[in-house]
Design an enzyme around this catalytic site. Sequence first.
Site, PDB file in Angstrom:
ATOM      1  N   GLU A 230      38.912  45.581  48.933  1.00 29.76           N
ATOM      2  CA  GLU A 230      39.840  45.270  47.919  1.00 29.76           C
ATOM      3  C   GLU A 230      39.847  43.642  47.892  1.00 29.76           C
ATOM      4  O   GLU A 230      40.398  43.150  48.927  1.00 29.76           O
ATOM      5  CB  GLU A 230      41.281  45.592  48.572  1.00 29.76           C
ATOM      6  CG  GLU A 230      41.543  47.206  48.720  1.00 29.76           C
ATOM      7  CD  GLU A 230      41.616  48.090  47.451  1.00 29.76           C
ATOM      8  OE1 GLU A 230      41.750  47.302  46.207  1.00 29.76           O
ATOM      9  OE2 GLU A 230      41.376  49.208  47.264  1.00 29.76           O
ATOM     10  N   CYS A 264      47.609  39.094  45.333  1.00 32.52           N
ATOM     11  CA  CYS A 264      46.253  39.675  44.724  1.00 32.52           C
ATOM     12  C   CYS A 264      46.552  39.779  43.202  1.00 32.52           C
ATOM     13  O   CYS A 264      45.485  39.691  42.339  1.00 32.52           O
ATOM     14  CB  CYS A 264      45.585  40.361  45.602  1.00 32.52           C
ATOM     15  SG  CYS A 264      46.499  41.974  45.745  1.00 32.52           S
TER      16      CYS A 264
END
Length: 487
Positions: A230, A264
């Site tokens: 990720e 993010c």
Amino acid sequence: MSPGAAPAPTDADAGTGRPGAAAVAGAVAAARRAQPAWEALGFAGRKRVLDAWRVLILRRADELADLIGRETGKTPDDARLEVVLVADHLRWAAAHAARVLRRRRVPAGMLMVNQSATLAYRPLGVIGVIGPWNYPAFIPIGPVSAALAGGNTVVLKPSELTPATGRWLAATLAEAAPGQDLLQVVAGDGDTGAELCRSGVDKISFTGSSATGRKVMAACAETLTPVVIEGGGKDAMVVAADADLEAAADAAVWAAMSNAGQTCVGLERVYVVREAAERFLELVTAKAAALRTGDRPDADLGPIVLPRQVEVIRGHVRDALARGARALLGGEHSFAPPYVAPVVLADVPEDSTALTQETFGPVLVVNTVGSVEEAVELVNAGSYGLGASVFTRDRAAGRSVAGRLRAGMVSVNAVIAFAGIPALPFGGVGDSGFGRVHGADGLREFTRTQAVTSQLFRPPLRPTSFSRTPGTMRALVRMMRAVHGRR
Ligand code: NDP
């Protein structure tokens, strides 16, 4: 070793020359010992423990929010939001693991009609989770809850900036499940993370920058340890001419500036269609200008946590301005480390670092485009592909645009909504990584699929035996033609 606590680094580490080696080895060994009993509890037994853990977390929500705030500097409300998300994702994984992962029958098909066919998702064993500092509880809870619900045990390497939050999670789980060593924490820096990659765990779930993700993958390659990556993002918003501009601007400013842009799936670029651009820019600039930055109790933006990140952010702003961008809000004077006040830039050249690299700070680029099609092209031209959003009053058109965006997750007329829905898988493409946490895909990510057949009766035709004859095969072909030989 007491539950939830990994041994402190010892001289043995220095002896190997590999920092964290002994702590990691000890934690993985304890997790491996604990795993069979945890798996044997079954879905219902594990759900009881995970539910008890969730209740404990919610009972002590203020404690966890304080700790997150202290370690990351985020505002109390941002920390509370993180705690709520932790509880909801943990609840979902515990509630749905049985449905998603239990053994199920699948049709055996005409050729194998004498077989009963089943598939099951078995736990992998011990999962290593490497987490970032920006959401020190919410990010790890995705892989941790999925791995545990599926019958694995976990070793967590939190960021060196947020070890106490990681330990708090492990300690509360240990309280809900005394003496079971379900979640071990190894504190340390990147070397400890690298050690976890090589420790023989059965899978690594990494969340962090794409650059570190590459190192993690390289280290895991040595032992053929599978990985979920990720990575970072450069999330974009498309604003159509018919969009509710007030709502779009409100969402854009929230997504770009909350947690001081250190998210993010934070918004870093907007492509707004020309007809809507002037009004949208006015709204965004006014809303961003109203935000408060600093260490005051009512601040909307806290500090930039990594000192080196301030220079990355400054570099992107400078690069954009040097290439002719317009600063609608802020600029060089927005920097007072560790704080950076909101910056809104317009007309930024697409090859500026402010558009090609992850900024990870409170900087929003708004570029004007001729059409939604052009916006889609520009969004898709980036190397990252994590989240995205689309604003339009035509929901069908919004979904159609979403389908054409190269992003792992898209929200129509909202921002980051996907992250709050535990049933939806979370993850990206390209430089944002691969694999998924959250949702059914996230649960399956920490399992090995096992296919099992069981013969029900001896078949009249036996094509997979040396006793077969040409007649057997001719009969089989005739049968296949009769059943599947026509459209
Ligand atoms: P980093 O990549 O710097 O670190 C992530 C984790 O990896 C930390 O625990 C770090 O330890 C560890 N680490 C560092 N080097 C190594 C190594 N060689 N081997 C194994 N582990 C290592 O990211 P940040 O913590 O700065 O987090 C910010 C980044 O994370 C941003 O790019 C953001 O976009 C991304 N992110 C992605 C998310 C997603 O779901 N896609 C969600 C949240 C953040 P240490 O901190 O101790 O150095």
